[in-house]
Design an enzyme around this catalytic site. Structure first.
Site, PDB file in Angstrom:
ATOM      1  N   HIS A 157       7.587   6.884   3.127  1.00 47.96           N
ATOM      2  CA  HIS A 157       6.880   8.010   3.735  1.00 47.96           C
ATOM      3  C   HIS A 157       7.812   9.221   3.787  1.00 47.96           C
ATOM      4  O   HIS A 157       9.018   9.089   3.971  1.00 47.96           O
ATOM      5  CB  HIS A 157       6.411   7.632   5.141  1.00 47.96           C
ATOM      6  N   GLU A 163       1.046  12.046  -0.815  1.00 47.64           N
ATOM      7  CA  GLU A 163       1.114  12.836   0.418  1.00 47.64           C
ATOM      8  C   GLU A 163       1.937  14.092   0.160  1.00 47.64           C
ATOM      9  O   GLU A 163       3.166  14.053   0.210  1.00 47.64           O
ATOM     10  CB  GLU A 163       1.689  12.018   1.576  1.00 47.64           C
TER      11      GLU A 163
END
Length: 260
Positions: free
Chosen positions: A103, A175
């Site tokens: 992430h 993302e």
């Protein structure tokens, strides 16, 4: 064309509590009645047992629905003197099926390099977990028209260390860093362009993987923009941050994915 089941994965980050989990399951029990989409809850590790118990307690009410549990991070090491770390085997023992890898917040705040991300990807699969691999470009990289270059680099190092077929048991989440937690989302067209690039990149080394891998979009997904995002041909659902902490909004996103 492959039939890829949509997925909505809720990343609570360092938020939420056992009460939020109970509230979610109360709504799931009455609203999630089919398996047309897969729902994954990724709470802080201290609440994994609470979610596991809720999954067990609501098994009958959720019969027919696909609700799974995932973790937000995993160590690249199997065991040892790594204070504060959690191994893949520990997560597997706790009932996790998925784990978020790479992430942007882990890369940026904790110095996780692409090499470390590739090692964590391998560690997850070694212990029977499915990695949700996050890739994405920063605002300056997008402005410099380096989006594809950055994402190719992040994908290629995982492929180099684990092989293309490792993506037969993996999820990818695009993302864009400039959209994560900012309230500013990529347009459906921007998301589709990048998702199509990712799929093409994998198809060049394995047409089967390229066609079948699920690619989620993550970055300020809300009930107001999800339908248009999820309708894109290469967008297979979402990795949800803030909206996963609101049970009504998260349920709406799950419902939208089920009809995508």
């Amino acid at each position: 064309m492959a039939l890829r089941r949509p997925m909505v994965a809720g990343n609570w980050k360092m938020n939420g509590n056992a009460a939020l989990a109970q509230e979610l399951f109360k709504k799931f029990a009455s609203k999630l009645q089919n398996d047309s989409a897969e729902v994954v809850l990724c709470p802080p590790s201290i609440y994994l047992e609470s979610v596991r118990q809720l999954l067990e307690d609501n098994k009958q009410a959720l019969d027919g629905a696909l609700v799974r549990m995932g973790a937000q991070n995993v160590s690249q090491h199997d065991f040892g003197a790594y204070t504060g770390e959690i191994s893949g085997q520990m997560l597997k023992d706790s009932g996790c099926r998925y784990v978020i890898i790479g992430h942007s917040e882990r890369r940026r705040m904790y110095g996780e390099t692409s090499n470390i991300v590739a090692e964590k990807f391998a560690a997850a699969q070694k212990h029977g977990l499915t990695p949700i691999l996050c890739v994405g470009e920063s605002g300056p990289a997008r402005e410099a028209r380096r989006t594809f270059e950055v994402i190719a680099e992040e994908l290629d190092i995982v492929i180099e260390k684990n092989g293309t077929m490792a993506f037969d048991n993996a999820i990818i989440a695009y993302e864009p860093l400039w959209a994560v937690g900012t309230g500013k989302s990529a347009t459906p067209e921007q998301a589709q362009e990048v998702h199509a690039f990712i799929r093409k990149r994998l198809s060049e080394v394995s047409p089967f993987i390229g066609e079948n891998v699920r690619i989620l979009y993550g970055g300020s997904v809300t009930p107001s923009n999800a339908a248009d995002l999820f309708a894109q041909p290469d967008v297979d659902g979402g990795l949800i941050g803030g909206a996963s902490l609101n049970s009504s909004e998260f349920l709406s996103l799950c419902t939208i994915a089920m009809s995508a």
